[in-house]
Design an enzyme around this catalytic site. Structure first.
Site, short mmCIF file in Angstrom:
data_model
loop_
_atom_site.label_atom_id
_atom_site.label_comp_id
_atom_site.label_asym_id
_atom_site.label_seq_id
_atom_site.Cartn_x
_atom_site.Cartn_y
_atom_site.Cartn_z
N GLY A 125 -6.87 8.65 -7.78
CA GLY A 125 -8.12 8.61 -7.02
C GLY A 125 -8.31 7.36 -6.19
CB THR A 126 -6.91 4.42 -5.32
OG1 THR A 126 -7.14 3.35 -4.41
CG2 THR A 126 -5.42 4.47 -5.67
CB SER A 127 -7.71 5.59 0.14
OG SER A 127 -8.38 4.34 0.01
CB CYS B 92 -26.22 -22.26 -14.51
SG CYS B 92 -26.51 -20.54 -14.94
CE1 TYR C 289 -23.13 -5.32 -3.11
CE2 TYR C 289 -22.10 -3.94 -4.80
CZ TYR C 289 -22.01 -4.70 -3.65
OH TYR C 289 -20.79 -4.83 -3.02
CG HIS D 53 -12.02 -4.55 -6.76
ND1 HIS D 53 -11.70 -3.37 -6.11
CD2 HIS D 53 -11.02 -5.41 -6.46
CE1 HIS D 53 -10.57 -3.54 -5.43
NE2 HIS D 53 -10.13 -4.76 -5.62
CG ASN E 180 -13.40 3.11 -9.66
OD1 ASN E 180 -13.04 2.95 -8.49
ND2 ASN E 180 -13.06 4.18 -10.37
C1 BV8 Z 1 -8.78 -10.81 -0.44
C2 BV8 Z 1 -16.07 -4.23 -4.68
C3 BV8 Z 1 -8.35 -12.94 0.40
C4 BV8 Z 1 -17.15 -4.00 -3.70
C5 BV8 Z 1 -14.09 -3.86 -3.39
C6 BV8 Z 1 -8.87 -8.76 7.23
C7 BV8 Z 1 -9.76 -9.77 6.94
C8 BV8 Z 1 -10.03 -10.17 5.62
C9 BV8 Z 1 -9.41 -9.54 4.57
C10 BV8 Z 1 -8.54 -8.53 4.88
C11 BV8 Z 1 -8.24 -8.13 6.17
N1 BV8 Z 1 -7.33 -7.11 6.12
C12 BV8 Z 1 -7.04 -6.86 4.84
C13 BV8 Z 1 -7.76 -7.71 4.08
C14 BV8 Z 1 -7.77 -7.79 2.66
C15 BV8 Z 1 -8.93 -6.97 2.14
C16 BV8 Z 1 -8.57 -5.51 2.31
O1 BV8 Z 1 -7.73 -5.02 1.57
N2 BV8 Z 1 -9.21 -4.82 3.26
C17 BV8 Z 1 -8.88 -3.41 3.46
C18 BV8 Z 1 -10.16 -2.62 3.78
C19 BV8 Z 1 -7.86 -3.31 4.60
N3 BV8 Z 1 -9.01 -7.32 0.74
C20 BV8 Z 1 -9.85 -8.28 0.35
O2 BV8 Z 1 -10.65 -8.84 1.09
C21 BV8 Z 1 -9.68 -8.70 -1.09
N4 BV8 Z 1 -9.65 -10.11 -1.17
O3 BV8 Z 1 -7.90 -10.35 0.20
O4 BV8 Z 1 -9.08 -12.14 -0.51
C22 BV8 Z 1 -8.11 -14.16 -0.37
C23 BV8 Z 1 -6.84 -14.38 -0.86
C24 BV8 Z 1 -6.61 -15.53 -1.56
C25 BV8 Z 1 -7.67 -16.44 -1.78
C26 BV8 Z 1 -8.95 -16.16 -1.29
C27 BV8 Z 1 -9.19 -15.03 -0.60
C28 BV8 Z 1 -10.85 -8.21 -1.93
C29 BV8 Z 1 -10.83 -6.70 -2.01
C30 BV8 Z 1 -11.91 -6.24 -2.97
C31 BV8 Z 1 -13.06 -5.70 -2.17
N5 BV8 Z 1 -14.05 -5.12 -3.09
N6 BV8 Z 1 -14.96 -3.42 -4.29
C32 BV8 Z 1 -17.95 -2.82 -4.15
O5 BV8 Z 1 -17.38 -1.88 -4.76
O6 BV8 Z 1 -19.15 -2.84 -3.84
S1 BV8 Z 1 -13.02 -2.77 -2.72
C33 BV8 Z 1 -13.66 -1.18 -2.75
O7 BV8 Z 1 -12.62 -0.35 -2.19
C34 BV8 Z 1 -13.91 -0.58 -4.13
O8 BV8 Z 1 -13.54 -1.41 -5.21
C35 BV8 Z 1 -12.98 0.66 -4.11
O9 BV8 Z 1 -12.56 1.03 -5.35
C36 BV8 Z 1 -11.89 0.07 -3.32
C37 BV8 Z 1 -10.77 0.89 -2.89
O10 BV8 Z 1 -11.23 2.12 -2.40
P1 BV8 Z 1 -10.82 3.41 -3.25
O11 BV8 Z 1 -11.17 3.17 -4.68
O12 BV8 Z 1 -9.41 3.74 -2.96
O13 BV8 Z 1 -11.81 4.48 -2.71
P2 BV8 Z 1 -11.64 5.34 -1.39
O14 BV8 Z 1 -12.95 5.97 -1.06
O15 BV8 Z 1 -10.94 4.51 -0.34
O16 BV8 Z 1 -10.60 6.48 -1.81
C38 BV8 Z 1 -11.00 7.44 -2.75
C39 BV8 Z 1 -9.76 8.26 -3.00
O17 BV8 Z 1 -10.07 9.20 -4.03
C40 BV8 Z 1 -9.29 9.06 -1.79
O18 BV8 Z 1 -7.89 8.96 -1.68
C41 BV8 Z 1 -9.69 10.51 -2.14
O19 BV8 Z 1 -8.76 11.46 -1.63
C42 BV8 Z 1 -9.61 10.48 -3.64
N7 BV8 Z 1 -10.47 11.44 -4.35
C43 BV8 Z 1 -11.73 11.79 -4.03
N8 BV8 Z 1 -12.19 12.69 -4.96
C44 BV8 Z 1 -11.19 12.86 -5.87
C45 BV8 Z 1 -10.09 12.07 -5.48
N9 BV8 Z 1 -8.93 12.02 -6.18
C46 BV8 Z 1 -8.86 12.79 -7.29
N10 BV8 Z 1 -9.87 13.58 -7.73
C47 BV8 Z 1 -11.04 13.64 -7.05
N11 BV8 Z 1 -12.03 14.42 -7.50
ZN ZN Z 2 -28.29 -19.86 -13.81
#
Ligand code: BV8
Ligand code: ZN
Length: 257
Positions: free
Chosen positions: A192-194, A136, A72, A125, A108
């Site tokens: 810009g999200t997959s 705390c 990070y 996120h 983001n």
């Molecule tokens: C939850 C912070 C449960 C971190 C992020 C199995 C086990 C456990 C969980 C799961 C599972 N299966 C599914 C899940 C749920 C899981 C999930 O969705 N997994 C996915 C991978 C399948 N989700 C979770 O765990 C969530 N929590 O479910 O909790 C729960 C429920 C109730 C009570 C308690 C618990 C939490 C999800 C949040 C995770 N944290 N971020 C960090 O950033 O360090 S997610 C991370 O991915 C980022 O935030 C990022 O933004 C996000 C999504 O990715 P994208 O933004 O879409 O980025 P990506 O690279 O994928 O795509 C980029 C896109 O841009 C592409 O399409 C590309 O073509 C395009 N692009 C590129 N350049 C350009 C462009 N477009 C336009 N112009 C350009 N120039």
């Molecule tokens: Zn503290």
């Protein structure tokens, strides 16, 4: 380089936006790509060399907090060195046009929307700028200055990034606001999200279909802005396939002309 998106789609997008009273935007890492922030799933993806489980899950942090903070701190340094791109500025201009009828939901954590002057930003996120104390519970905005490998709170408690990791739930109140904005909008702009991460991606069908209990209201028109088709494309009424840093300013120019 001329933008790749074709004109009829752009004309349709402008016509739909011109009629919209409420606009909701969902952004992902792609909107920051042209600022030089690596996206997650691209080949130069951020997660390169790191397994998600090791750096973006609570268990990874418990196992090796030093590795997580190294990951990070590197991202904080990367974001500190970049600035918002024309796509971020275009979204700020859209907010100026719709005012309270505009909601920007972002996956983001880079803070670039706020750096571009966007005001009503729902960071579902979390943010690289903030830390949370495991002792705390205090959440602090610490900007993007480098932090120690094992940063501690003033209370002595261990700090973690104030970011939603995988397997963690999203901040309740912010998520509620995002759901409401997606449910109430006339147009959802997906930029810009997959659209593979949930529950963020579920905002798209919520806007498109509306939840069953109130299907009296027509769903929103969904406009996708991306380099390629994604999981969101099946919901998209309009597809603008080109870099968001060119597409979004083009939309704003045509809306204002
Ligand atoms: C939850 C912070 C449960 C971190 C992020 C199995 C086990 C456990 C969980 C799961 C599972 N299966 C599914 C899940 C749920 C899981 C999930 O969705 N997994 C996915 C991978 C399948 N989700 C979770 O765990 C969530 N929590 O479910 O909790 C729960 C429920 C109730 C009570 C308690 C618990 C939490 C999800 C949040 C995770 N944290 N971020 C960090 O950033 O360090 S997610 C991370 O991915 C980022 O935030 C990022 O933004 C996000 C999504 O990715 P994208 O933004 O879409 O980025 P990506 O690279 O994928 O795509 C980029 C896109 O841009 C592409 O399409 C590309 O073509 C395009 N692009 C590129 N350049 C350009 C462009 N477009 C336009 N112009 C350009 N120039
Ligand atoms: Zn503290």
């Amino acid at each position: 380089m001329e933008p790749e998106f074709d004109d009829p789609e752009l004309t349709r997008a402008v016509a739909v936006l011109a009629q919209a009273r409420r606009v909701c935007v969902l952004t992902g890492a792609g909107v920051s790509a042209e600022s030089g922030v690596p996206t997650f799933r691209a080949s130069d993806g951020l997660w390169e060399g790191h397994r998600i489980e090791d750096v973006a899950t609570p268990s990874g942090f418990r196992k090796d907090p030093g590795l997580v903070w190294k990951f990070y701190n590197a991202r904080r340094a990367n974001v500190k060195a970049v600035s918002p791109n024309p796509g971020h500025h275009a979204l700020r201009a859209m907010e100026d046009r719709w005012g309270g009828g505009f909601t920007l939901v972002t996956q983001n954590v880079d803070g670039l929307h706020k750096a571009a002057g966007s005001r009503n930003v729902l960071e579902i996120h979390g943010s690289l700028h903030r830390t949370r104390c495991l002792g705390c519970g205090e959440v602090q905005d610490r900007g993007l200055e480098p932090l120690a490998d094992h940063p501690l709170c003033e209370c002595g408690g261990r700090l973690r990034p104030d970011i939603v990791w995988f397997h963690e739930s999203l901040p309740e109140d912010i998520w509620e606001q995002a759901l409401r904005a997606a449910d109430a909008c006339n147009v959802l702009l997906v930029v810009g999200t997959s659209a593979v991460v949930h529950p963020a991606a579920s905002l798209i069908p919520v806007a498109k279909r509306r939840s069953s209990w109130n299907n009296v209201r027509p769903g929103a028109t969904v406009i996708e802005v991306n380099l390629t088709r994604t999981e969101a494309s099946e919901y998209a009424d309009v597809g603008l396939y080109g870099p968001s840093g060119r597409v979004l300013p083009e939309l704003v120019d045509r809306l204002s002309s």
